[in-house]
Motif scaffolding. Sequence first.
Motif, PDB file in Angstrom:
ATOM      1  N   TRP A 101      11.680  -4.397 -10.840  1.00 19.38           N
ATOM      2  CA  TRP A 101      10.815  -3.928  -9.929  1.00 19.38           C
ATOM      3  C   TRP A 101      10.390  -2.412 -10.646  1.00 19.38           C
ATOM      4  CZ3 TRP A 101       7.766  -6.666  -7.034  1.00 19.38           C
ATOM      5  CH2 TRP A 101       8.367  -8.028  -6.545  1.00 19.38           C
ATOM      6  N   THR A 102      10.880  -2.146 -11.776  1.00 15.27           N
ATOM      7  CA  THR A 102      10.440  -0.793 -12.423  1.00 15.27           C
ATOM      8  C   THR A 102       9.588  -1.156 -13.857  1.00 15.27           C
ATOM      9  OG1 THR A 102      12.313  -0.736 -13.760  1.00 15.27           O
ATOM     10  CG2 THR A 102      12.294   0.434 -11.596  1.00 15.27           C
ATOM     11  N   ASP A 103       9.419  -2.586 -13.902  1.00 16.29           N
ATOM     12  CA  ASP A 103       8.542  -2.886 -15.232  1.00 16.29           C
ATOM     13  C   ASP A 103       7.232  -3.223 -14.755  1.00 16.29           C
ATOM     14  OD1 ASP A 103       7.753  -3.984 -17.531  1.00 16.29           O
ATOM     15  OD2 ASP A 103       9.315  -5.749 -17.733  1.00 16.29           O
ATOM     16  N   ARG A 104       6.272  -2.707 -15.135  1.00 19.08           N
ATOM     17  CA  ARG A 104       4.774  -3.034 -14.772  1.00 19.08           C
ATOM     18  C   ARG A 104       4.257  -4.356 -15.222  1.00 19.08           C
ATOM     19  NH1 ARG A 104       0.297   0.963 -17.036  1.00 19.08           N
ATOM     20  NH2 ARG A 104       0.874   0.717 -19.232  1.00 19.08           N
ATOM     21  N   ASN A 105       5.083  -4.564 -16.508  1.00 22.20           N
ATOM     22  CA  ASN A 105       4.531  -5.938 -17.423  1.00 22.20           C
ATOM     23  C   ASN A 105       4.936  -7.075 -16.531  1.00 22.20           C
ATOM     24  OD1 ASN A 105       3.535  -4.597 -19.959  1.00 22.20           O
ATOM     25  ND2 ASN A 105       5.589  -3.803 -19.945  1.00 22.20           N
ATOM     26  N   THR A 106       5.796  -7.376 -15.921  1.00 21.37           N
ATOM     27  CA  THR A 106       6.356  -8.399 -15.209  1.00 21.37           C
ATOM     28  C   THR A 106       6.339  -8.381 -13.684  1.00 21.37           C
ATOM     29  OG1 THR A 106       8.756  -7.591 -15.211  1.00 21.37           O
ATOM     30  CG2 THR A 106       7.884  -9.185 -17.172  1.00 21.37           C
ATOM     31  N   CYS A 107       6.670  -7.217 -13.029  1.00 17.10           N
ATOM     32  CA  CYS A 107       6.797  -7.273 -11.637  1.00 17.10           C
ATOM     33  C   CYS A 107       5.428  -7.716 -10.668  1.00 17.10           C
ATOM     34  CB  CYS A 107       7.346  -6.063 -11.049  1.00 17.10           C
ATOM     35  SG  CYS A 107       6.471  -4.711 -10.863  1.00 17.10           S
ATOM     36  N   VAL A 108       4.385  -7.358 -11.317  1.00 18.49           N
ATOM     37  CA  VAL A 108       3.115  -7.642 -10.639  1.00 18.49           C
ATOM     38  C   VAL A 108       2.934  -9.154 -10.777  1.00 18.49           C
ATOM     39  CG1 VAL A 108       2.211  -5.536 -11.319  1.00 18.49           C
ATOM     40  CG2 VAL A 108       1.499  -7.533 -12.788  1.00 18.49           C
ATOM     41  N   LEU A 109       3.465  -9.731 -11.466  1.00 19.60           N
ATOM     42  CA  LEU A 109       3.363 -11.426 -11.809  1.00 19.60           C
ATOM     43  C   LEU A 109       3.668 -12.494 -10.875  1.00 19.60           C
ATOM     44  CD1 LEU A 109       3.323 -11.368 -15.677  1.00 19.60           C
ATOM     45  CD2 LEU A 109       1.269 -11.045 -14.153  1.00 19.60           C
ATOM     46  N   PHE A 110       5.048 -12.055 -10.137  1.00 19.12           N
ATOM     47  CA  PHE A 110       5.923 -13.003  -9.624  1.00 19.12           C
ATOM     48  C   PHE A 110       6.051 -13.051  -8.162  1.00 19.12           C
ATOM     49  CE2 PHE A 110       6.978 -12.465 -14.160  1.00 19.12           C
ATOM     50  CZ  PHE A 110       6.835 -13.885 -14.549  1.00 19.12           C
ATOM     51  N   LYS A 145       2.344   1.810  -5.369  1.00 13.79           N
ATOM     52  CA  LYS A 145       3.146   2.802  -4.946  1.00 13.79           C
ATOM     53  C   LYS A 145       4.498   2.717  -5.842  1.00 13.79           C
ATOM     54  CE  LYS A 145       1.354   2.133  -0.527  1.00 13.79           C
ATOM     55  NZ  LYS A 145       1.593   1.313   0.749  1.00 13.79           N
ATOM     56  N   ILE A 146       4.851   1.561  -6.291  1.00 14.76           N
ATOM     57  CA  ILE A 146       6.140   1.312  -7.022  1.00 14.76           C
ATOM     58  C   ILE A 146       6.255   1.662  -8.454  1.00 14.76           C
ATOM     59  CG2 ILE A 146       8.005  -0.252  -7.383  1.00 14.76           C
ATOM     60  CD1 ILE A 146       7.126  -1.925  -4.859  1.00 14.76           C
ATOM     61  N   VAL A 147       5.123   0.960  -9.048  1.00 12.21           N
ATOM     62  CA  VAL A 147       4.884   1.199 -10.513  1.00 12.21           C
ATOM     63  C   VAL A 147       3.563   1.730 -10.731  1.00 12.21           C
ATOM     64  CG1 VAL A 147       6.463  -0.453 -11.172  1.00 12.21           C
ATOM     65  CG2 VAL A 147       4.239  -1.501 -10.667  1.00 12.21           C
ATOM     66  N   GLU A 148       3.224   2.066 -12.299  1.00 11.39           N
ATOM     67  CA  GLU A 148       1.996   2.432 -12.497  1.00 11.39           C
ATOM     68  C   GLU A 148       1.071   1.469 -12.984  1.00 11.39           C
ATOM     69  OE1 GLU A 148       2.224   5.543 -15.484  1.00 11.39           O
ATOM     70  OE2 GLU A 148       0.062   5.372 -15.777  1.00 11.39           O
ATOM     71  N   THR A 149       0.426   0.987 -11.730  1.00  8.73           N
ATOM     72  CA  THR A 149      -0.597  -0.119 -11.965  1.00  8.73           C
ATOM     73  C   THR A 149      -1.637   0.220 -11.015  1.00  8.73           C
ATOM     74  OG1 THR A 149      -0.671  -2.539 -12.107  1.00  8.73           O
ATOM     75  CG2 THR A 149       0.485  -1.738 -10.275  1.00  8.73           C
ATOM     76  N   ASP A 150      -2.328  -0.795 -11.139  1.00  5.15           N
ATOM     77  CA  ASP A 150      -3.650  -0.694  -9.903  1.00  5.15           C
ATOM     78  C   ASP A 150      -4.149  -2.282  -9.775  1.00  5.15           C
ATOM     79  OD1 ASP A 150      -6.604  -0.989 -11.411  1.00  5.15           O
ATOM     80  OD2 ASP A 150      -5.184   0.159 -12.801  1.00  5.15           O
ATOM     81  N   ASP A 151      -4.649  -2.107  -8.674  1.00  3.69           N
ATOM     82  CA  ASP A 151      -5.246  -3.586  -7.813  1.00  3.69           C
ATOM     83  C   ASP A 151      -6.178  -4.431  -8.854  1.00  3.69           C
ATOM     84  OD1 ASP A 151      -5.576  -5.744  -5.759  1.00  3.69           O
ATOM     85  OD2 ASP A 151      -7.464  -4.416  -5.222  1.00  3.69           O
ATOM     86  N   GLN A 152      -7.015  -3.527  -9.537  1.00  3.13           N
ATOM     87  CA  GLN A 152      -8.252  -4.035 -10.044  1.00  3.13           C
ATOM     88  C   GLN A 152      -7.612  -4.384 -11.444  1.00  3.13           C
ATOM     89  OE1 GLN A 152     -11.332  -4.220  -8.544  1.00  3.13           O
ATOM     90  NE2 GLN A 152     -11.476  -5.656 -10.192  1.00  3.13           N
ATOM     91  N   TRP A 153      -6.643  -3.873 -12.053  1.00  6.65           N
ATOM     92  CA  TRP A 153      -5.870  -4.302 -13.221  1.00  6.65           C
ATOM     93  C   TRP A 153      -5.495  -5.967 -13.019  1.00  6.65           C
ATOM     94  CZ3 TRP A 153      -1.819  -6.268 -15.511  1.00  6.65           C
ATOM     95  CH2 TRP A 153      -1.520  -6.293 -17.043  1.00  6.65           C
ATOM     96  N   ILE A 154      -4.502  -5.704 -12.011  1.00  6.07           N
ATOM     97  CA  ILE A 154      -3.852  -6.926 -11.637  1.00  6.07           C
ATOM     98  C   ILE A 154      -4.986  -8.109 -11.514  1.00  6.07           C
ATOM     99  CG2 ILE A 154      -2.110  -8.197 -10.321  1.00  6.07           C
ATOM    100  CD1 ILE A 154      -1.039  -5.296  -9.708  1.00  6.07           C
ATOM    101  N   ARG A 155      -6.069  -7.807 -10.546  1.00  6.69           N
ATOM    102  CA  ARG A 155      -6.900  -8.846 -10.331  1.00  6.69           C
ATOM    103  C   ARG A 155      -7.633  -9.505 -11.627  1.00  6.69           C
ATOM    104  NH1 ARG A 155      -8.888  -8.795  -4.526  1.00  6.69           N
ATOM    105  NH2 ARG A 155      -7.568  -7.382  -3.491  1.00  6.69           N
ATOM    106  N   ASP A 156      -7.869  -8.519 -12.295  1.00  3.97           N
ATOM    107  CA  ASP A 156      -8.835  -8.840 -13.708  1.00  3.97           C
ATOM    108  C   ASP A 156      -7.960  -9.604 -14.511  1.00  3.97           C
ATOM    109  OD1 ASP A 156     -10.828  -7.517 -12.416  1.00  3.97           O
ATOM    110  OD2 ASP A 156     -10.718  -5.611 -13.781  1.00  3.97           O
ATOM    111  N   ARG A 157      -6.587  -9.139 -14.734  1.00  7.06           N
ATOM    112  CA  ARG A 157      -5.937  -9.590 -15.874  1.00  7.06           C
ATOM    113  C   ARG A 157      -5.369 -11.240 -15.427  1.00  7.06           C
ATOM    114  NH1 ARG A 157      -5.380  -6.641 -20.683  1.00  7.06           N
ATOM    115  NH2 ARG A 157      -6.786  -4.703 -20.321  1.00  7.06           N
ATOM    116  N   THR A 158      -5.041 -11.370 -13.833  1.00  9.38           N
ATOM    117  CA  THR A 158      -4.312 -12.364 -13.582  1.00  9.38           C
ATOM    118  C   THR A 158      -4.729 -13.024 -12.307  1.00  9.38           C
ATOM    119  OG1 THR A 158      -3.077 -11.244 -11.902  1.00  9.38           O
ATOM    120  CG2 THR A 158      -2.114 -10.936 -14.076  1.00  9.38           C
ATOM    121  N   GLY A 159      -5.757 -12.622 -11.788  1.00  6.02           N
ATOM    122  CA  GLY A 159      -6.271 -13.231 -10.607  1.00  6.02           C
ATOM    123  C   GLY A 159      -5.192 -13.187  -9.192  1.00  6.02           C
ATOM    124  N   ILE A 160      -4.318 -12.464  -9.357  1.00  3.85           N
ATOM    125  CA  ILE A 160      -3.308 -12.011  -8.201  1.00  3.85           C
ATOM    126  C   ILE A 160      -3.849 -11.013  -7.321  1.00  3.85           C
ATOM    127  CG2 ILE A 160      -1.024 -11.630  -7.654  1.00  3.85           C
ATOM    128  CD1 ILE A 160      -0.139 -12.818 -10.554  1.00  3.85           C
TER     129      ILE A 160
END
Length: 329
Positions: free
Chosen positions: A156-165, A32-47
């Motif tokens: 929180w506007t940068d999808r490259n980092t905000c999903v990781l921490f 809801k905050i940045v252009e990302t998706d649950d699956q992308w984050i899980r696949d690339r990071t496990g988070i």
Amino acid sequence: MSQSDPSKIFSRIAGTGGYLPERVMTNKDLEKIVETDDQWIRDRTGIEQRHISADSQTTSDLAYEAAILALEMANVKAEDLDLIVVATTTPDKIFPSTATILQQKLGNRGAPAFDVQAVCTGFVYGLSVADQFVKTGMAKKVLVVGAETLSRITNWTDRNTCVLFGDGAGAVVLESSTEAGILSTHIHADGQYEDLLHVPSGPSKVAQTDDIAERTMNMKGNEVFKVAVNTLSRIASETLEANNITKEDLDWLVPHQANLRIINATAKKLSLGADQTVVTVNRHANTSSASVPLALNEAVRDGRIQRGQLLLLEAFGGGFTWGSALIKF
Ligand code: ACO
């Protein structure tokens, strides 16, 4: 390998503790905050999710919660600590140190207390520093904490980092013992990688602009990834060689929790399966210096890690910094 030697003093882990703030932010929330998706984050990071501190919570508050649990398990009173080390990249204030703020909250007076800054390797650096104090007889009961409120330096506007921490704290209480404990620590840094992972501004380099990117984490993710995988495998070999053991002697890998792919790559090089690798990154993302003690605490408390087992702790972070510890638990 050193086991028990009455002529030698070891630092022994007497207690562990961990704390994650109440508020959970899932990958779906991030959609809801940045252009990302649950699956992308899980696949690339496990988070899958991360915990975010309440507005009123500071790093020392998180550190306090983890420290209390570690002290309880160790059956050590805060006033009896003779050294307090806090590893953090997100201190409450520029000064005094988060360690002295924590000291005040714990009700300890007089023990030396200081912060260690080595980003994601901070806890391993802190453990190494504390171990030198114990081995030389300078300290007998030491609190080492890794604590972070990374949400405060996240864009929180940068999808490259905000999903990781995420935010959190982990702690150990070390006690001086003639029984084997920390067998060796290995810490390193190479400052030439400053720009691959950093917050551009700071107290002595104030940003000239209101640009949020100056005040938050900037990262070249795939370059960090490559160096991290290679470096972590090197530090594992260095640790095994220094102790004259082989990877088959290890019971557990307790790695820095940044990315499941980095963890799996390191575990594979050590021929350790999922049943010998502690993974918590799915539930709290990368909590920098808190990540190793959070993982350690979880596996100790759920009974996976048992007394007498051999643990390899390792971490890699901004700087770059990297390090490891071989521990007879
Ligand atoms: N959601 C969806 N797409 C995204 C997101 C996101 N949150 N972030 C990036 N993308 C896109 C990129 O824009 C890129 O798109 P493009 O191909 O159209 O340009 C695409 O996904 C691939 O991007 P890469 O950066 O190549 O993806 P990669 O597979 O390298 O994964 C990641 C990125 C997860 C950051 C990975 O590089 C990584 O984990 N690096 C290590 C970073 C790390 O852990 N740092 C913490 C500190 S150091 C440490 O603790 C080890």
